[in-house]
Design a protein around this motif. Structure first.
Motif, short mmCIF file in Angstrom:
data_model
loop_
_atom_site.label_atom_id
_atom_site.label_comp_id
_atom_site.label_asym_id
_atom_site.label_seq_id
_atom_site.Cartn_x
_atom_site.Cartn_y
_atom_site.Cartn_z
N VAL A 42 -0.48 10.02 -8.91
CA VAL A 42 0.36 9.17 -9.75
C VAL A 42 1.28 10.04 -10.60
N TYR A 43 2.55 9.66 -10.63
CA TYR A 43 3.58 10.41 -11.33
C TYR A 43 4.35 9.47 -12.25
N SER A 44 5.11 10.05 -13.17
CA SER A 44 5.96 9.23 -14.02
C SER A 44 7.21 10.03 -14.38
N LYS A 87 3.44 14.99 -13.12
CA LYS A 87 2.13 14.48 -12.70
C LYS A 87 1.39 13.91 -13.90
N THR A 88 0.76 12.77 -13.72
CA THR A 88 -0.12 12.22 -14.75
C THR A 88 -1.52 12.79 -14.54
N ASN A 89 -2.45 12.35 -15.37
CA ASN A 89 -3.84 12.79 -15.21
C ASN A 89 -4.54 12.09 -14.06
N ALA A 144 0.84 -1.19 0.00
CA ALA A 144 0.00 0.00 0.00
C ALA A 144 0.88 1.24 0.00
N SER A 145 0.42 2.27 -0.70
CA SER A 145 1.22 3.48 -0.82
C SER A 145 0.34 4.70 -1.02
N LYS A 146 0.81 5.83 -0.51
CA LYS A 146 0.09 7.08 -0.69
C LYS A 146 0.24 7.61 -2.12
N LYS A 147 1.44 7.51 -2.67
CA LYS A 147 1.72 8.01 -4.02
C LYS A 147 2.41 6.90 -4.81
#
Length: 305
Positions: free
Chosen positions: A265-267, A259-261, A103-106
């Motif tokens: 979530v990031y990439s 930041k993604t849409n 589990a993760s926040k981001k």
């Protein structure tokens, strides 16, 4: 690990993911890096253009990076493959191939790109040894050598002037219709670049070093190296599964902050850019890690207000 809530899960342990882990570890965030240990650049012998690490093997690069990151105990490495992801910002759940639930926040997708199967006979034997995709990474080693460029259309007309900085001894094989205009063919002719559109029958080599490219029409082109346009896909289907928007090239769409849409979530790295260089990926990973850390700190600050 199933019972822990991480601040950030990084999926992918290449230069982008590792540099992000380093920055987040130094920021005292609890991080899990999930990586299967099968990087795309494993076929290459050396990493180039990375200050203080020019010429290092990809394996050694990762070993040193993990050794440095191990000085920050809040970062964990998970030698596994993420196979599914669900949830929303603040509480994502990632399932791995070996049955772990994390589990993760981001979430940071640093999944890179991977090659589609190479469909030219003999190309796999020379890929990473004398056949490459990026002259900025490997052009120096092939300087002034007779090369074959496997490319076509608009991308060829971008690549041809670029590669001419390393050698003027190159031949273009389009492996089928060249997708060029008459004026583009004339441009190549003016620059004394031979052009062949016959399909490639095979690439002959010895110990990974190109000897010649043989075309279906019988033409034989001696060469000591190749640059080709790879067919790439995103290194994981998870960004698409989670609803991240992708470009026509298969990269994850991000804003200037990574930041993604999808909220939370990031990439970073090759997965989110067409600048496929190790140093560019590492830089992006470091920058996006700062963005994620600032967001986590701001959210915690707000809860305490």
């Amino acid at each position: 690990m199933e019972k822990q809530l991480f601040d950030v899960v990084i999926i992918g342990g290449g230069p982008a993911g590792l540099n992000a882990a380093l920055v987040l570890g130094r920021a005292r965030k609890k991080v899990a890096v999930i990586d299967e240990g099968r990087p795309r650049n494993a076929v290459t012998r050396e990493v180039h253009g990375f200050l203080t690490r020019d010429g290092i093997s990809p394996r050694e690069f990762r070993r040193i990076a993990k050794e440095e990151i191990s000085g920050y105990p809040s970062v964990s490495f998970v030698p596994d493959t993420a196979v599914s992801i669900a949830g929303t910002d603040g509480r994502f759940q990632i399932e791995t191939e070996q049955g772990q639930t994390i589990a993760s926040k981001k979430v940071l997708f640093a999944v890179g790109m991977k090659d589609r199967p190479l469909d030219i006979q003999g190309l796999a034997e020379v890929y990473g040894k004398s056949a490459f995709v990026c002259p900025y990474c490997d052009g120096w080693e092939l300087r002034d050598q007779p090369l074959v460029i496997i490319n076509k259309g608009a991308e060829l007309m971008h690549f041809a002037p670029v590669i001419s900085g390393w050698t003027n001894r190159f031949t273009v094989c389009t492996n089928g219709p060249d997708e060029l205009t008459d004026s583009q063919r004339e441009e190549l002719r003016r620059n004394q670049v031979p052009l062949f559109d016959s399909p490639i029958r095979q690439i002959d080599s010895s110990d990974g070093i190109v000897r010649q490219v043989v075309l279906e029409d019988g033409t034989i082109i001696p060469a000591r190296g190749i640059f080709f346009k790879p067919e790439l896909v995103t290194g994981s289907d998870l960004p698409r599964t989670l609803g991240c928007q992708l470009t026509e090239w298969g990269t994850v769409v991000v804003d200037e902050f990574g930041k993604t849409n999808v909220p939370g979530v990031y990439s970073a790295g090759d997965a989110a850019s067409r600048m496929h260089q190790a140093i560019a990926a590492a830089s992006a990973g470091a920058f996006v890690a700062v963005v994620i850390n600032n967001q986590l700190n701001t959210e915690a600050w707000g809860r305490n207000g």
